[in-house]
Scaffold this motif. Sequence first.
Motif, PDB file in Angstrom:
ATOM      1  N   TYR A  33     -29.987 -40.408 -21.611  1.00  0.00           N
ATOM      2  CA  TYR A  33     -30.396 -39.888 -20.312  1.00  0.00           C
ATOM      3  C   TYR A  33     -31.917 -39.835 -20.229  1.00  0.00           C
ATOM      4  CZ  TYR A  33     -25.560 -38.235 -19.904  1.00  0.00           C
ATOM      5  OH  TYR A  33     -24.192 -38.150 -19.860  1.00  0.00           O
ATOM      6  N   ASP A  34     -32.450 -40.132 -19.045  1.00  0.00           N
ATOM      7  CA  ASP A  34     -33.894 -39.992 -18.838  1.00  0.00           C
ATOM      8  C   ASP A  34     -34.303 -38.530 -18.947  1.00  0.00           C
ATOM      9  OD1 ASP A  34     -34.211 -42.705 -18.447  1.00  0.00           O
ATOM     10  OD2 ASP A  34     -33.949 -42.562 -16.266  1.00  0.00           O
ATOM     11  N   GLU A  35     -33.467 -37.649 -18.416  1.00  0.00           N
ATOM     12  CA  GLU A  35     -33.725 -36.209 -18.491  1.00  0.00           C
ATOM     13  C   GLU A  35     -32.415 -35.502 -18.777  1.00  0.00           C
ATOM     14  OE1 GLU A  35     -35.502 -32.500 -15.803  1.00  0.00           O
ATOM     15  OE2 GLU A  35     -35.532 -34.545 -15.037  1.00  0.00           O
ATOM     16  N   GLU A  36     -32.303 -34.934 -19.954  1.00  0.00           N
ATOM     17  CA  GLU A  36     -31.060 -34.280 -20.349  1.00  0.00           C
ATOM     18  C   GLU A  36     -31.087 -32.810 -19.965  1.00  0.00           C
ATOM     19  OE1 GLU A  36     -28.834 -33.366 -24.523  1.00  0.00           O
ATOM     20  OE2 GLU A  36     -29.374 -35.438 -24.086  1.00  0.00           O
ATOM     21  N   LEU A  37     -29.995 -32.340 -19.388  1.00  0.00           N
ATOM     22  CA  LEU A  37     -29.908 -30.944 -18.976  1.00  0.00           C
ATOM     23  C   LEU A  37     -29.925 -30.018 -20.183  1.00  0.00           C
ATOM     24  CD1 LEU A  37     -27.144 -31.074 -16.210  1.00  0.00           C
ATOM     25  CD2 LEU A  37     -29.600 -30.759 -15.885  1.00  0.00           C
ATOM     26  N   GLY A  38     -30.589 -28.888 -20.031  1.00  0.00           N
ATOM     27  CA  GLY A  38     -30.460 -27.827 -21.002  1.00  0.00           C
ATOM     28  C   GLY A  38     -31.486 -27.775 -22.094  1.00  0.00           C
ATOM     29  N   ARG A  39     -32.454 -28.683 -22.094  1.00  0.00           N
ATOM     30  CA  ARG A  39     -33.427 -28.673 -23.186  1.00  0.00           C
ATOM     31  C   ARG A  39     -34.531 -27.645 -22.994  1.00  0.00           C
ATOM     32  NH1 ARG A  39     -34.574 -34.936 -25.045  1.00  0.00           N
ATOM     33  NH2 ARG A  39     -32.662 -35.213 -26.248  1.00  0.00           N
ATOM     34  N   ASP A  40     -34.912 -27.395 -21.754  1.00  0.00           N
ATOM     35  CA  ASP A  40     -36.033 -26.503 -21.491  1.00  0.00           C
ATOM     36  C   ASP A  40     -35.545 -25.331 -20.644  1.00  0.00           C
ATOM     37  OD1 ASP A  40     -38.441 -25.300 -21.151  1.00  0.00           O
ATOM     38  OD2 ASP A  40     -39.449 -27.020 -20.247  1.00  0.00           O
ATOM     39  N   ILE A  41     -35.440 -24.156 -21.247  1.00  0.00           N
ATOM     40  CA  ILE A  41     -34.889 -23.002 -20.538  1.00  0.00           C
ATOM     41  C   ILE A  41     -35.930 -22.377 -19.609  1.00  0.00           C
ATOM     42  CG2 ILE A  41     -33.910 -20.686 -20.811  1.00  0.00           C
ATOM     43  CD1 ILE A  41     -32.713 -21.594 -23.445  1.00  0.00           C
ATOM     44  N   ALA A  42     -37.112 -22.127 -20.136  1.00  0.00           N
ATOM     45  CA  ALA A  42     -38.104 -21.344 -19.392  1.00  0.00           C
ATOM     46  C   ALA A  42     -39.095 -22.195 -18.615  1.00  0.00           C
ATOM     47  CB  ALA A  42     -38.852 -20.421 -20.353  1.00  0.00           C
ATOM     48  N   GLY A  43     -39.439 -23.343 -19.134  1.00  0.00           N
ATOM     49  CA  GLY A  43     -40.465 -24.151 -18.492  1.00  0.00           C
ATOM     50  C   GLY A  43     -41.859 -23.679 -18.873  1.00  0.00           C
ATOM     51  N   PRO A  44     -42.857 -24.536 -18.712  1.00  0.00           N
ATOM     52  CA  PRO A  44     -44.209 -24.213 -19.169  1.00  0.00           C
ATOM     53  C   PRO A  44     -44.921 -23.145 -18.348  1.00  0.00           C
ATOM     54  CG  PRO A  44     -44.198 -26.307 -17.998  1.00  0.00           C
ATOM     55  CD  PRO A  44     -42.765 -25.898 -18.142  1.00  0.00           C
ATOM     56  N   ASN A  45     -44.448 -22.894 -17.126  1.00  0.00           N
ATOM     57  CA  ASN A  45     -45.147 -21.948 -16.250  1.00  0.00           C
ATOM     58  C   ASN A  45     -44.558 -20.540 -16.273  1.00  0.00           C
ATOM     59  OD1 ASN A  45     -46.888 -24.023 -15.276  1.00  0.00           O
ATOM     60  ND2 ASN A  45     -45.261 -24.703 -13.878  1.00  0.00           N
ATOM     61  N   ALA A  46     -43.526 -20.330 -17.070  1.00  0.00           N
ATOM     62  CA  ALA A  46     -42.860 -19.026 -17.087  1.00  0.00           C
ATOM     63  C   ALA A  46     -43.763 -17.963 -17.704  1.00  0.00           C
ATOM     64  CB  ALA A  46     -41.557 -19.109 -17.865  1.00  0.00           C
ATOM     65  N   LEU A  47     -43.823 -16.828 -17.054  1.00  0.00           N
ATOM     66  CA  LEU A  47     -44.589 -15.702 -17.558  1.00  0.00           C
ATOM     67  C   LEU A  47     -43.757 -14.938 -18.584  1.00  0.00           C
ATOM     68  CD1 LEU A  47     -46.019 -14.397 -14.158  1.00  0.00           C
ATOM     69  CD2 LEU A  47     -47.114 -15.955 -15.790  1.00  0.00           C
ATOM     70  N   GLY A  48     -44.426 -14.164 -19.431  1.00  0.00           N
ATOM     71  CA  GLY A  48     -43.711 -13.341 -20.393  1.00  0.00           C
ATOM     72  C   GLY A  48     -43.947 -13.772 -21.821  1.00  0.00           C
ATOM     73  N   GLU A  49     -43.305 -13.053 -22.738  1.00  0.00           N
ATOM     74  CA  GLU A  49     -43.477 -13.283 -24.162  1.00  0.00           C
ATOM     75  C   GLU A  49     -42.635 -14.471 -24.624  1.00  0.00           C
ATOM     76  OE1 GLU A  49     -43.395 -10.606 -28.257  1.00  0.00           O
ATOM     77  OE2 GLU A  49     -41.923 -10.171 -26.682  1.00  0.00           O
ATOM     78  N   ARG A  50     -43.285 -15.429 -25.257  1.00  0.00           N
ATOM     79  CA  ARG A  50     -42.576 -16.586 -25.790  1.00  0.00           C
ATOM     80  C   ARG A  50     -41.872 -16.197 -27.090  1.00  0.00           C
ATOM     81  NH1 ARG A  50     -42.156 -21.191 -22.400  1.00  0.00           N
ATOM     82  NH2 ARG A  50     -43.615 -20.661 -20.728  1.00  0.00           N
ATOM     83  N   ILE A  51     -40.575 -16.506 -27.174  1.00  0.00           N
ATOM     84  CA  ILE A  51     -39.781 -16.130 -28.337  1.00  0.00           C
ATOM     85  C   ILE A  51     -38.906 -17.301 -28.767  1.00  0.00           C
ATOM     86  CG2 ILE A  51     -39.699 -13.692 -27.612  1.00  0.00           C
ATOM     87  CD1 ILE A  51     -36.753 -14.201 -26.783  1.00  0.00           C
TER      88      ILE A  51
END
Length: 205
Positions: A33-51
Amino acid sequence: MQRLDYLRETPSQTAGPYVHIGLAPGAAGFDIYDEELGRDIAGPNALGERIRVEGLVIDGTGSPIKDVMLEAWQANAAGHYAHPESKGTVEDGFRGWGRVITDFETGEWGFDTIKPGPVPGRNGTVQAPHINLWIVARGINIGLNTRAYFDDEADANAKDPVLNLIEWEIRRPTLIARRSDRDGKPVYRFDIRIQGDNETVFFDI
């Protein structure tokens, strides 16, 4: 008078040994797939603590299951889901949903995201920060639903309406992910036990 024939219930069937390949082929080494569902939950612009959240799925003998697929869905740091009916807004690119498979050799699974915030519950209640998980694997007839709460949210967990529905308090800790730090990044450990001692609480939803 014509007799009516009623359909009988279809026999249940397990997910089979290759469900993770069909639903998460990229993680299984099949780049189709060119873009597979489910790999990136939050995205690069999401605010908050990265865990990071990681663990094992363990069977009744204490052995890791190595062909599991997990789906996760969660709110953002402000407690809002990426859903049209959400009363709040979410950041651009925040999907709030992801799909991972276990490592074929070790059985370990894991994903990177942001720590969710408290979520509005029913009748004015507030749910403690948590991540919803759905587990499917060979030998499991129906996908299992559970939640991962966070051990550094003790006050919120004590008031959580869902945790408090679990009558046996001794079983509530099976839903608590344990925090540690790795290279300066928070890592939460959440092992899921399908059967046996300390079996994880699963929800019928």
